[in-house]
Write a protein that holds these residues in place. Structure first.
Motif, PDB file in Angstrom:
ATOM      1  N   LEU A  48      -6.353  -5.121  -6.942  1.00  0.00           N
ATOM      2  CA  LEU A  48      -5.798  -3.774  -6.974  1.00  0.00           C
ATOM      3  C   LEU A  48      -6.866  -2.795  -6.481  1.00  0.00           C
ATOM      4  CD1 LEU A  48      -4.051  -3.874 -10.472  1.00  0.00           C
ATOM      5  CD2 LEU A  48      -2.998  -4.286  -8.232  1.00  0.00           C
ATOM      6  N   THR A  49      -6.425  -1.816  -5.680  1.00  0.00           N
ATOM      7  CA  THR A  49      -7.351  -0.843  -5.093  1.00  0.00           C
ATOM      8  C   THR A  49      -6.775   0.558  -5.214  1.00  0.00           C
ATOM      9  OG1 THR A  49      -8.170  -2.467  -3.502  1.00  0.00           O
ATOM     10  CG2 THR A  49      -8.582  -0.161  -3.003  1.00  0.00           C
ATOM     11  N   TYR A  50      -7.647   1.497  -5.550  1.00  0.00           N
ATOM     12  CA  TYR A  50      -7.291   2.921  -5.520  1.00  0.00           C
ATOM     13  C   TYR A  50      -8.396   3.648  -4.774  1.00  0.00           C
ATOM     14  CZ  TYR A  50      -5.580   7.515  -6.901  1.00  0.00           C
ATOM     15  OH  TYR A  50      -5.074   8.800  -6.878  1.00  0.00           O
ATOM     16  N   GLY A  51      -8.025   4.496  -3.789  1.00  0.00           N
ATOM     17  CA  GLY A  51      -9.026   5.158  -2.981  1.00  0.00           C
ATOM     18  C   GLY A  51      -8.630   6.551  -2.584  1.00  0.00           C
ATOM     19  N   SER A  52      -9.603   7.285  -2.015  1.00  0.00           N
ATOM     20  CA  SER A  52      -9.383   8.659  -1.581  1.00  0.00           C
ATOM     21  C   SER A  52     -10.220   8.917  -0.335  1.00  0.00           C
ATOM     22  CB  SER A  52      -9.752   9.643  -2.687  1.00  0.00           C
ATOM     23  OG  SER A  52      -9.572  10.986  -2.266  1.00  0.00           O
ATOM     24  N   ARG A  53      -9.632   9.608   0.650  1.00  0.00           N
ATOM     25  CA  ARG A  53     -10.325   9.986   1.884  1.00  0.00           C
ATOM     26  C   ARG A  53     -10.424  11.505   1.948  1.00  0.00           C
ATOM     27  NH1 ARG A  53      -6.149   6.561   3.643  1.00  0.00           N
ATOM     28  NH2 ARG A  53      -6.791   4.399   4.071  1.00  0.00           N
ATOM     29  N   THR A  75       0.862  -1.180   0.000  1.00  0.00           N
ATOM     30  CA  THR A  75       0.000   0.000   0.000  1.00  0.00           C
ATOM     31  C   THR A  75       0.898   1.229   0.000  1.00  0.00           C
ATOM     32  OG1 THR A  75      -1.764   1.165   1.174  1.00  0.00           O
ATOM     33  CG2 THR A  75      -0.166   0.002   2.514  1.00  0.00           C
ATOM     34  N   HIS A  76       0.423   2.277  -0.656  1.00  0.00           N
ATOM     35  CA  HIS A  76       1.248   3.472  -0.809  1.00  0.00           C
ATOM     36  C   HIS A  76       0.352   4.701  -0.838  1.00  0.00           C
ATOM     37  CE1 HIS A  76       4.528   6.065  -2.002  1.00  0.00           C
ATOM     38  NE2 HIS A  76       3.852   6.459  -3.065  1.00  0.00           N
ATOM     39  N   ASP A  77       0.723   5.716  -0.050  1.00  0.00           N
ATOM     40  CA  ASP A  77      -0.001   6.986  -0.045  1.00  0.00           C
ATOM     41  C   ASP A  77       0.518   7.855  -1.178  1.00  0.00           C
ATOM     42  OD1 ASP A  77      -1.554   6.323   2.142  1.00  0.00           O
ATOM     43  OD2 ASP A  77      -0.091   7.107   3.582  1.00  0.00           O
ATOM     44  N   ILE A  78      -0.365   8.176  -2.098  1.00  0.00           N
ATOM     45  CA  ILE A  78       0.021   9.017  -3.236  1.00  0.00           C
ATOM     46  C   ILE A  78       0.142  10.468  -2.795  1.00  0.00           C
ATOM     47  CG2 ILE A  78      -0.689   9.792  -5.524  1.00  0.00           C
ATOM     48  CD1 ILE A  78      -2.015   7.082  -5.875  1.00  0.00           C
ATOM     49  N   ASN A  79      -0.795  10.939  -1.975  1.00  0.00           N
ATOM     50  CA  ASN A  79      -0.738  12.264  -1.371  1.00  0.00           C
ATOM     51  C   ASN A  79      -1.474  12.201  -0.037  1.00  0.00           C
ATOM     52  OD1 ASN A  79      -3.536  12.473  -2.065  1.00  0.00           O
ATOM     53  ND2 ASN A  79      -2.933  13.152  -4.137  1.00  0.00           N
ATOM     54  N   ASP A  80      -1.882  13.358   0.482  1.00  0.00           N
ATOM     55  CA  ASP A  80      -2.515  13.385   1.793  1.00  0.00           C
ATOM     56  C   ASP A  80      -3.882  12.705   1.800  1.00  0.00           C
ATOM     57  OD1 ASP A  80      -0.365  14.740   2.770  1.00  0.00           O
ATOM     58  OD2 ASP A  80      -1.268  16.737   2.543  1.00  0.00           O
ATOM     59  N   THR A  81      -4.516  12.558   0.669  1.00  0.00           N
ATOM     60  CA  THR A  81      -5.870  11.989   0.623  1.00  0.00           C
ATOM     61  C   THR A  81      -5.963  10.691  -0.172  1.00  0.00           C
ATOM     62  OG1 THR A  81      -6.409  13.360  -1.315  1.00  0.00           O
ATOM     63  CG2 THR A  81      -6.918  14.275   0.869  1.00  0.00           C
ATOM     64  N   ASP A  82      -5.147  10.496  -1.179  1.00  0.00           N
ATOM     65  CA  ASP A  82      -5.273   9.351  -2.075  1.00  0.00           C
ATOM     66  C   ASP A  82      -4.251   8.266  -1.729  1.00  0.00           C
ATOM     67  OD1 ASP A  82      -7.059  11.050  -3.164  1.00  0.00           O
ATOM     68  OD2 ASP A  82      -6.142  11.182  -5.148  1.00  0.00           O
ATOM     69  N   TYR A  83      -4.638   7.031  -1.998  1.00  0.00           N
ATOM     70  CA  TYR A  83      -3.764   5.895  -1.727  1.00  0.00           C
ATOM     71  C   TYR A  83      -4.024   4.811  -2.773  1.00  0.00           C
ATOM     72  CZ  TYR A  83      -7.959   3.703   0.207  1.00  0.00           C
ATOM     73  OH  TYR A  83      -9.222   3.187   0.353  1.00  0.00           O
ATOM     74  N   ALA A  84      -3.072   3.897  -2.900  1.00  0.00           N
ATOM     75  CA  ALA A  84      -3.192   2.744  -3.788  1.00  0.00           C
ATOM     76  C   ALA A  84      -2.689   1.513  -3.056  1.00  0.00           C
ATOM     77  CB  ALA A  84      -2.391   2.966  -5.077  1.00  0.00           C
ATOM     78  N   ALA A  85      -3.296   0.359  -3.340  1.00  0.00           N
ATOM     79  CA  ALA A  85      -2.913  -0.884  -2.672  1.00  0.00           C
ATOM     80  C   ALA A  85      -3.048  -2.044  -3.647  1.00  0.00           C
ATOM     81  CB  ALA A  85      -3.774  -1.129  -1.437  1.00  0.00           C
ATOM     82  N   GLY A  86      -2.315  -3.091  -3.377  1.00  0.00           N
ATOM     83  CA  GLY A  86      -2.374  -4.287  -4.205  1.00  0.00           C
ATOM     84  C   GLY A  86      -2.116  -5.534  -3.377  1.00  0.00           C
ATOM     85  N   MET A  87      -2.737  -6.644  -3.773  1.00  0.00           N
ATOM     86  CA  MET A  87      -2.561  -7.906  -3.052  1.00  0.00           C
ATOM     87  C   MET A  87      -2.453  -9.050  -4.058  1.00  0.00           C
ATOM     88  SD  MET A  87      -5.022  -9.704  -0.186  1.00  0.00           S
ATOM     89  CE  MET A  87      -6.332  -9.928  -1.387  1.00  0.00           C
TER      90      MET A  87
END
Length: 583
Positions: free
Chosen positions: A156-161, A118-130
């Motif tokens: 694969l997952t891409y998300g934003s908080r 998992t990796h934080d792209i910026n303060d709100t977005d992230y990406a993860a893989g399994m």
């Protein structure tokens, strides 16, 4: 009063003077005998008044006395000792890593591999893989056919908080491969050895299941519209069977009449097709759409808490131009009897459950690609139980339930022929079909969990079922007894170990060799024997990043059968390692 006393004194003085002037006459003597001595009484005593009157006209007034303290400093050489806080043993905080990789190899040429990043792209977005993989490249000695298998999955997952909402999108793919290696004991009774070898050569072909998924979630923090879940699955196999499933679930939250109301909606569409039926005839299609509304609201009063709702589902069978409206009550309640040590709970639930080819294959890999797929009407499940704690570190849960399920799917072994004709690899008595029946289940469940210390935890649970069917003679492949237990121990800061054991009782199945005459209905009932399995593991934490482990499975070294004619791998050993990291 003063005047009266003066008059009395004056009278006494006059009488005395007159007596003194009389002549002294001799009156003689006389003897006086005292009969009784004088005995005074309380009334003869003079009573002193408690508050005598004061006759003095001038009384002295009370003086007001004032007290005062005159302080003055006193020299002192006393020096108090300084206080010291008690020492508290603090455990070193374990660093949490966001990524890990696991690998291992073992007997039967088993291979295990896992990767999560998992990796934080910026303060709100992230990406993860399994990524997960488990495979075996060696055969079971009890089987005459290949018994290799593999299971590989990628997600694969891409998300934003965001401040007021969050969302994520998922993409996945899974591929499973296996053989129909479970030949029945009666196979080949009408064949010659050459014909048996020819049939076995025809069976050694691999089945593969493939699933592609695409989905997402959207959640709002402060809104009547709470969020929505969306998912699409495309499932297919090596025999041109295919299935599509689309699920949409929005949720609303709002207040009405001082009650918090939650309303869920769902649209569940399933459609698929099989290339042929079990006899080899033309294939068929199926299509079901379930549209549901699930309102509910909760409330609390003293020690009670309630949740009351319902399920209203409209089911559509497109292939048969049929539709039906279903209503299910949904409610639950809890009562705190003795705070956290005993809580009573009860409820009722139900729903229209969507069965699918993918779900059947995940539960039983050896089904034939010729299944009848239909939804299950779970009319009701009434339950009640007690849960709580026997002590601060021991918890329990006891539950009894009564279920009524219409069109409940039951796995049954397919009948077969010995005659050497051109057949599919799953038509030799080595596959399973599905039959449906109205099944009533009386279930008792019990669980006990204990954390003896922070380094030792233990758990045990058991499920007991009693089944009643309308048409079928037995609850095919449904066990009456299931028991399980686990123990985990942190031996030292570096070493840990654990074990898991489980027991599954006898199950019934049915299967007939159609080429062996005469065919007696009672002879086709088979018993799949109960089995006991024990697994153990031990690990060594070389560092906070690197851990080595050893896993031992099927310690009893039993080739038991989970499904009729399908023995599992006997004793297995797997050695591996896990590495955690950040980047």
């Amino acid at each position: 009063m003063k005047i009266k006393i003066q008059h009395i004194l004056l009278t006494l003085f006059v009488v005395n003077q007159l007596s003194a002037q009389k002549k002294d006459e001799n009156i003689g003597t006389e003897v006086v005998n005292v009969v009784k001595p004088y005995t005074p009484t309380i009334s003869d005593a003079f009573k002193v008044k408690e508050n005598p009157p004061l006759e003095d006209e001038d009384n002295t007034k009370k003086e007001t006395i004032t007290y005062s303290i005159y302080s003055f400093p006193v020299a002192s050489t006393f020096v108090p000792s300084k206080g010291k806080a008690a020492n508290v043993d603090q455990e070193q905080k374990q660093r949490l890593y966001r990524n890990y990789v696991t690998g291992g190899v073992g007997s039967f040429l088993n291979v295990l591999g896992e990767l999560y990043v998992t990796h934080d792209i910026n303060d709100t977005d992230y990406a993860a893989g399994m990524f997960k993989h488990l495979s075996s490249f060696s055969d079971i000695k009890e089987s005459k056919l290949d018994s290799k298998f593999s299971n590989t999955a990628l997600d694969l997952t891409y998300g934003s908080r965001q401040k007021n909402y969050s969302w994520n999108a998922d993409l996945g793919y899974q591929m499973q491969r296996q053989y129909w290696y479970g030949l029945p004991d009666e196979f080949g009774q009408a064949l010659t050895p050459a014909e048996i070898n020819q049939a076995i050569g025809n069976i050694d072909q691999m089945q593969s299941y493939n699933n592609f998924s695409l989905g997402g979630k959207l959640k709002f923090k402060e809104s009547i519209f709470n969020g929505v879940d969306l998912k699409y699955n495309r499932f297919w196999d090596a025999f041109k069977s295919a299935e599509n499933r689309f699920v949409l679930k929005p949720t609303l939250n709002f207040d009405m009449l001082n009650k918090h109301v939650t309303t869920e909606f769902s649209v569940d569409h399933l459609s698929g097709s099989f290339n042929q039926d079990y006899s080899g005839a033309d294939g068929f299609k199926y299509s079901y759409t379930n549209i549901g509304v699930y309102p509910s609201f909760g409330m609390k009063k003293d020690a009670w808490s309630f949740s009351i709702g319902a399920a209203l589902v409209y089911g559509i069978d497109s292939e048969h131009s049929d539709s039906e409206l279903f209503f299910y009550p949904r409610a639950n309640a809890t009562l705190k009897i003795v705070d956290q040590y005993m809580m009573f709970y009860t409820g009722i639930d139900g729903g229209l459950e969507q069965n699918s080819y993918r779900n059947f294959a995940n539960e039983n890999l050896y089904v034939s690609p010729t299944l009848i797929v239909a939804p299950t009407d779970r009319q009701y499940e009434v339950y009640a139980g007690l849960k709580g704690k026997l002590a601060s570190n021991i918890s329990y849960n006891v539950k009894g339930a009564l279920l009524n399920e219409k069109n409940k799917p039951l796995f049954v072994a397919n009948d077969f022929h010995d005659i050497p004709v051109i057949k599919e690899m799953y038509q030799y008595g080595n596959s399973f079909g599905v039959t449906y029946d109205l099944v009533r289940t009386l279930r008792l469940f019990g669980e006990l969990r204990a954390d003896f210390t922070k380094n030792i935890s233990f758990g045990v649970n058991g499920t007991f079922n009693q089944y009643t069917m309308d048409y079928e003679a037995e609850p095919w492949n449904l066990p009456q007894i299931e028991l399980a237990a686990n123990l985990d121990v942190n031996i030292t800061q570096k070493w840990y170990a654990g074990t898991k054991v489980f027991f599954v009782g006898d199950r019934k199945d049915r299967q007939t060799n159609l080429d062996v005459l005469p065919i007696v209905a009672t002879d086709n009932v088979k018993t799949v024997k109960a089995y006991f399995d024990a697994n153990a593991h031990v690990g060594y934490k070389y560092s906070d990043r690197l851990t080595a482990f050893l896993r031992l499975n099927n310690l009893g070294n039993q080739a038991y059968q989970k499904w009729l004619n399908y023995p599992v791998q006997s004793f297995q050993i797997l050695l591996g390692a896990n590495y955690k990291f950040d980047f």
